[in-house]
Design a protein around this motif. Structure first.
Motif, PDB file in Angstrom:
ATOM      1  N   GLU A  37       0.826  -1.213   0.000  1.00 16.40           N
ATOM      2  CA  GLU A  37       0.000   0.000   0.000  1.00 16.40           C
ATOM      3  C   GLU A  37       0.858   1.260   0.000  1.00 16.40           C
ATOM      4  O   GLU A  37       0.383   2.349  -0.338  1.00 16.40           O
ATOM      5  CB  GLU A  37      -0.937   0.001   1.216  1.00 16.40           C
ATOM      6  CG  GLU A  37      -2.052  -1.037   1.140  1.00 16.40           C
ATOM      7  CD  GLU A  37      -2.935  -0.851  -0.083  1.00 16.40           C
ATOM      8  OE1 GLU A  37      -3.209   0.320  -0.444  1.00 16.40           O
ATOM      9  OE2 GLU A  37      -3.326  -1.863  -0.692  1.00 16.40           O
ATOM     10  N   ARG A  38       2.123   1.125   0.375  1.00 14.92           N
ATOM     11  CA  ARG A  38       3.020   2.284   0.434  1.00 14.92           C
ATOM     12  C   ARG A  38       3.659   2.611  -0.913  1.00 14.92           C
ATOM     13  O   ARG A  38       4.303   3.649  -1.061  1.00 14.92           O
ATOM     14  CB  ARG A  38       4.117   2.048   1.479  1.00 14.92           C
ATOM     15  CG  ARG A  38       3.589   1.980   2.898  1.00 14.92           C
ATOM     16  CD  ARG A  38       4.712   1.879   3.909  1.00 14.92           C
ATOM     17  NE  ARG A  38       5.373   0.574   3.862  1.00 14.92           N
ATOM     18  CZ  ARG A  38       6.675   0.405   3.603  1.00 14.92           C
ATOM     19  NH1 ARG A  38       7.444   1.434   3.348  1.00 14.92           N
ATOM     20  NH2 ARG A  38       7.197  -0.806   3.611  1.00 14.92           N
ATOM     21  N   LEU A  39       3.507   1.729  -1.888  1.00 16.18           N
ATOM     22  CA  LEU A  39       4.114   1.970  -3.188  1.00 16.18           C
ATOM     23  C   LEU A  39       3.459   3.173  -3.863  1.00 16.18           C
ATOM     24  O   LEU A  39       2.246   3.222  -4.034  1.00 16.18           O
ATOM     25  CB  LEU A  39       3.966   0.737  -4.088  1.00 16.18           C
ATOM     26  CG  LEU A  39       4.617   0.854  -5.472  1.00 16.18           C
ATOM     27  CD1 LEU A  39       6.130   0.842  -5.354  1.00 16.18           C
ATOM     28  CD2 LEU A  39       4.149  -0.280  -6.373  1.00 16.18           C
ATOM     29  N   ASP A  40       4.282   4.156  -4.256  1.00 13.22           N
ATOM     30  CA  ASP A  40       3.766   5.320  -4.975  1.00 13.22           C
ATOM     31  C   ASP A  40       4.561   5.488  -6.269  1.00 13.22           C
ATOM     32  O   ASP A  40       5.440   4.678  -6.594  1.00 13.22           O
ATOM     33  CB  ASP A  40       3.840   6.589  -4.117  1.00 13.22           C
ATOM     34  CG  ASP A  40       5.257   6.888  -3.611  1.00 13.22           C
ATOM     35  OD1 ASP A  40       6.223   6.297  -4.141  1.00 13.22           O
ATOM     36  OD2 ASP A  40       5.399   7.728  -2.698  1.00 13.22           O
ATOM     37  N   ALA A  41       4.264   6.536  -7.013  1.00 11.38           N
ATOM     38  CA  ALA A  41       4.896   6.734  -8.321  1.00 11.38           C
ATOM     39  C   ALA A  41       6.401   6.897  -8.192  1.00 11.38           C
ATOM     40  O   ALA A  41       7.168   6.398  -9.035  1.00 11.38           O
ATOM     41  CB  ALA A  41       4.280   7.938  -9.016  1.00 11.38           C
ATOM     42  N   ASP A  42       6.858   7.596  -7.160  1.00  4.80           N
ATOM     43  CA  ASP A  42       8.296   7.803  -6.967  1.00  4.80           C
ATOM     44  C   ASP A  42       8.998   6.479  -6.683  1.00  4.80           C
ATOM     45  O   ASP A  42      10.063   6.199  -7.249  1.00  4.80           O
ATOM     46  CB  ASP A  42       8.542   8.783  -5.818  1.00  4.80           C
ATOM     47  CG  ASP A  42      10.017   8.948  -5.528  1.00  4.80           C
ATOM     48  OD1 ASP A  42      10.730   9.518  -6.388  1.00  4.80           O
ATOM     49  OD2 ASP A  42      10.476   8.490  -4.458  1.00  4.80           O
ATOM     50  N   TRP A  43       8.413   5.659  -5.813  1.00  3.95           N
ATOM     51  CA  TRP A  43       9.000   4.367  -5.486  1.00  3.95           C
ATOM     52  C   TRP A  43       9.013   3.467  -6.722  1.00  3.95           C
ATOM     53  O   TRP A  43       9.996   2.774  -6.983  1.00  3.95           O
ATOM     54  CB  TRP A  43       8.217   3.719  -4.343  1.00  3.95           C
ATOM     55  CG  TRP A  43       8.861   2.516  -3.712  1.00  3.95           C
ATOM     56  CD1 TRP A  43       9.930   1.804  -4.172  1.00  3.95           C
ATOM     57  CD2 TRP A  43       8.470   1.887  -2.491  1.00  3.95           C
ATOM     58  NE1 TRP A  43      10.222   0.762  -3.322  1.00  3.95           N
ATOM     59  CE2 TRP A  43       9.343   0.786  -2.284  1.00  3.95           C
ATOM     60  CE3 TRP A  43       7.449   2.129  -1.568  1.00  3.95           C
ATOM     61  CZ2 TRP A  43       9.227  -0.049  -1.184  1.00  3.95           C
ATOM     62  CZ3 TRP A  43       7.340   1.292  -0.466  1.00  3.95           C
ATOM     63  CH2 TRP A  43       8.214   0.212  -0.266  1.00  3.95           C
ATOM     64  N   TYR A  44       7.943   3.518  -7.491  1.00  2.00           N
ATOM     65  CA  TYR A  44       7.885   2.714  -8.705  1.00  2.00           C
ATOM     66  C   TYR A  44       9.008   3.104  -9.664  1.00  2.00           C
ATOM     67  O   TYR A  44       9.677   2.242 -10.240  1.00  2.00           O
ATOM     68  CB  TYR A  44       6.529   2.879  -9.398  1.00  2.00           C
ATOM     69  CG  TYR A  44       6.467   2.167 -10.731  1.00  2.00           C
ATOM     70  CD1 TYR A  44       6.246   0.789 -10.802  1.00  2.00           C
ATOM     71  CD2 TYR A  44       6.667   2.860 -11.924  1.00  2.00           C
ATOM     72  CE1 TYR A  44       6.213   0.128 -12.022  1.00  2.00           C
ATOM     73  CE2 TYR A  44       6.636   2.207 -13.144  1.00  2.00           C
ATOM     74  CZ  TYR A  44       6.412   0.846 -13.192  1.00  2.00           C
ATOM     75  OH  TYR A  44       6.406   0.198 -14.401  1.00  2.00           O
ATOM     76  N   GLN A  45       9.228   4.405  -9.837  1.00  2.24           N
ATOM     77  CA  GLN A  45      10.287   4.838 -10.756  1.00  2.24           C
ATOM     78  C   GLN A  45      11.653   4.389 -10.248  1.00  2.24           C
ATOM     79  O   GLN A  45      12.491   3.921 -11.028  1.00  2.24           O
ATOM     80  CB  GLN A  45      10.265   6.363 -10.926  1.00  2.24           C
ATOM     81  CG  GLN A  45      11.375   6.855 -11.863  1.00  2.24           C
ATOM     82  CD  GLN A  45      11.254   8.317 -12.198  1.00  2.24           C
ATOM     83  OE1 GLN A  45      10.166   8.810 -12.476  1.00  2.24           O
ATOM     84  NE2 GLN A  45      12.377   9.026 -12.189  1.00  2.24           N
ATOM     85  N   ARG A  46      11.891   4.520  -8.943  1.00  5.67           N
ATOM     86  CA  ARG A  46      13.163   4.071  -8.378  1.00  5.67           C
ATOM     87  C   ARG A  46      13.335   2.566  -8.561  1.00  5.67           C
ATOM     88  O   ARG A  46      14.447   2.076  -8.812  1.00  5.67           O
ATOM     89  CB  ARG A  46      13.266   4.453  -6.909  1.00  5.67           C
ATOM     90  CG  ARG A  46      13.418   5.941  -6.661  1.00  5.67           C
ATOM     91  CD  ARG A  46      13.745   6.262  -5.218  1.00  5.67           C
ATOM     92  NE  ARG A  46      12.707   5.875  -4.275  1.00  5.67           N
ATOM     93  CZ  ARG A  46      12.783   4.859  -3.423  1.00  5.67           C
ATOM     94  NH1 ARG A  46      13.865   4.079  -3.406  1.00  5.67           N
ATOM     95  NH2 ARG A  46      11.792   4.596  -2.592  1.00  5.67           N
ATOM     96  N   LEU A  47      12.238   1.829  -8.452  1.00  7.80           N
ATOM     97  CA  LEU A  47      12.286   0.376  -8.642  1.00  7.80           C
ATOM     98  C   LEU A  47      12.667   0.044 -10.086  1.00  7.80           C
ATOM     99  O   LEU A  47      13.529  -0.812 -10.326  1.00  7.80           O
ATOM    100  CB  LEU A  47      10.919  -0.223  -8.289  1.00  7.80           C
ATOM    101  CG  LEU A  47      10.780  -1.746  -8.357  1.00  7.80           C
ATOM    102  CD1 LEU A  47      11.733  -2.432  -7.388  1.00  7.80           C
ATOM    103  CD2 LEU A  47       9.339  -2.155  -8.047  1.00  7.80           C
ATOM    104  N   LEU A  48      12.054   0.742 -11.028  1.00  3.21           N
ATOM    105  CA  LEU A  48      12.364   0.481 -12.435  1.00  3.21           C
ATOM    106  C   LEU A  48      13.800   0.879 -12.765  1.00  3.21           C
ATOM    107  O   LEU A  48      14.470   0.209 -13.553  1.00  3.21           O
ATOM    108  CB  LEU A  48      11.373   1.225 -13.326  1.00  3.21           C
ATOM    109  CG  LEU A  48      10.876   0.447 -14.554  1.00  3.21           C
ATOM    110  CD1 LEU A  48      10.172  -0.831 -14.112  1.00  3.21           C
ATOM    111  CD2 LEU A  48       9.957   1.293 -15.400  1.00  3.21           C
ATOM    112  N   GLN A  49      14.274   1.959 -12.165  1.00  3.26           N
ATOM    113  CA  GLN A  49      15.669   2.359 -12.356  1.00  3.26           C
ATOM    114  C   GLN A  49      16.611   1.289 -11.826  1.00  3.26           C
ATOM    115  O   GLN A  49      17.648   0.997 -12.444  1.00  3.26           O
ATOM    116  CB  GLN A  49      15.937   3.697 -11.651  1.00  3.26           C
ATOM    117  CG  GLN A  49      15.244   4.887 -12.294  1.00  3.26           C
ATOM    118  CD  GLN A  49      15.346   6.167 -11.481  1.00  3.26           C
ATOM    119  OE1 GLN A  49      14.810   7.204 -11.870  1.00  3.26           O
ATOM    120  NE2 GLN A  49      16.012   6.110 -10.344  1.00  3.26           N
TER     121      GLN A  49
END
Length: 204
Positions: A37-49
Motif C-alpha cells: 500500500e506504500r508503493l507510490d509513483a516515486d518508489w515505482y520509478q526508483r524500482l524500475l531504475q
C-alpha cells in the motif's frame, strides 16, 4: 561442461533449477513492493531504475559471453530496451539514464551451464507480469505506454515463450556437474539481484 549423456535417475535440469532456487525465489518475492500500500509513483520509478541497473549489465554480460548454448533467441528476449523505453516514458532522458548506477556484482558466466541458470531466472521473472501490470494500472495509472511495458514484457506471448524456453532447457544434455553449475548460477543470480535491489533501497 555440456555432456551428451544424461545421468540415469538424476533430476532433470528444470527440476534441479526449480528445487535449487525455490527458497530464494519465495524470499525475494516477499520483499517486492508491487502490492504494498506504500508503493507510490516515486518508489515505482526508483524500482524500475534499479531493475535497469541490473538488467543492462546482466544482459550485456550474458550476450557478450558467447557461451549461451545454441537455440536461444536472444534478439527476441532481451529486455533492456523495454526498460529503457519505460524510463523514457517516465520522464528520464538519455543523460539521466546513463548516470544511473549499475550493478557490478554479477553472477559468473564462465560456462554454458552457468548461462542457462541465469537465463532460467531472467525468463522466469516474466511470469506473472500481467498481474503486476494490472495492479500498477489500478494503483498508479501506469500501463504499457507510460512506463509499465517491462512488467508484462512478452504480453499475450508469455505462456508460449515460457514453454518454448522450457523446451530449450529440456534439450540441453548436461551431466551432474554441469547441472550443479546451472543451479549455482541461478542461485547466484537471485542473490545478486536481491542484494542490488536492497542497495538501491527499493525492497520492503
Amino acid at each position: 561442461m555440456l555432456s551428451q549423456a544424461h545421468d540415469v535417475g538424476a533430476p532433470s535440469l528444470l527440476d534441479a533449477l526449480r528445487t535449487g532456487t525455490a527458497l530464494l525465489h519465495v524470499a525475494l518475492e516477499k520483499r517486492m513492493p508491487f502490492f504494498s500500500e506504500r508503493l507510490d509513483a516515486d518508489w515505482y520509478q526508483r524500482l524500475l531504475q534499479a531493475y535497469h541497473g541490473f538488467y543492462a549489465p546482466m544482459e550485456a554480460a550474458l550476450y557478450a559471453s558467447a557461451r549461451i548454448p545454441n537455440g536461444f533467441d536472444a534478439a527476441s528476449r532481451v529486455k533492456t530496451p523495454t526498460l529503457l523505453s519505460d524510463l523514457h516514458a517516465l520522464g528520464l532522458n538519455d543523460a539521466a539514464i546513463h548516470a544511473l548506477p549499475y550493478c557490478t556484482a554479477l553472477p559468473r558466466l564462465d560456462t554454458p551451464a552457468a548461462c542457462l541458470g541465469t537465463l532460467y531466472v531472467l525468463e522466469g521473472a516474466t511470469l506473472g507480469g500481467q498481474v503486476l501490470r494490472r495492479e500498477m494500472a489500478r494503483r498508479l495509472g501506469i500501463d504499457a505506454d507510460n512506463g509499465g511495458a517491462f512488467l508484462d514484457v512478452y504480453g499475450a506471448e508469455t505462456g508460449r515463450r515460457w514453454k518454448d524456453f522450457l523446451d530449450y532447457l529440456g534439450n540441453q544434455a548436461l551431466d551432474a556437474k554441469a547441472r550443479q553449475r546451472a543451479v549455482d548460477a541461478a542461485r547466484s543470480t537471485f542473490s545478486c539481484f536481491e542484494r542490488w535491489l536492497d542497495s538501491q533501497e527499493v525492497l520492503l
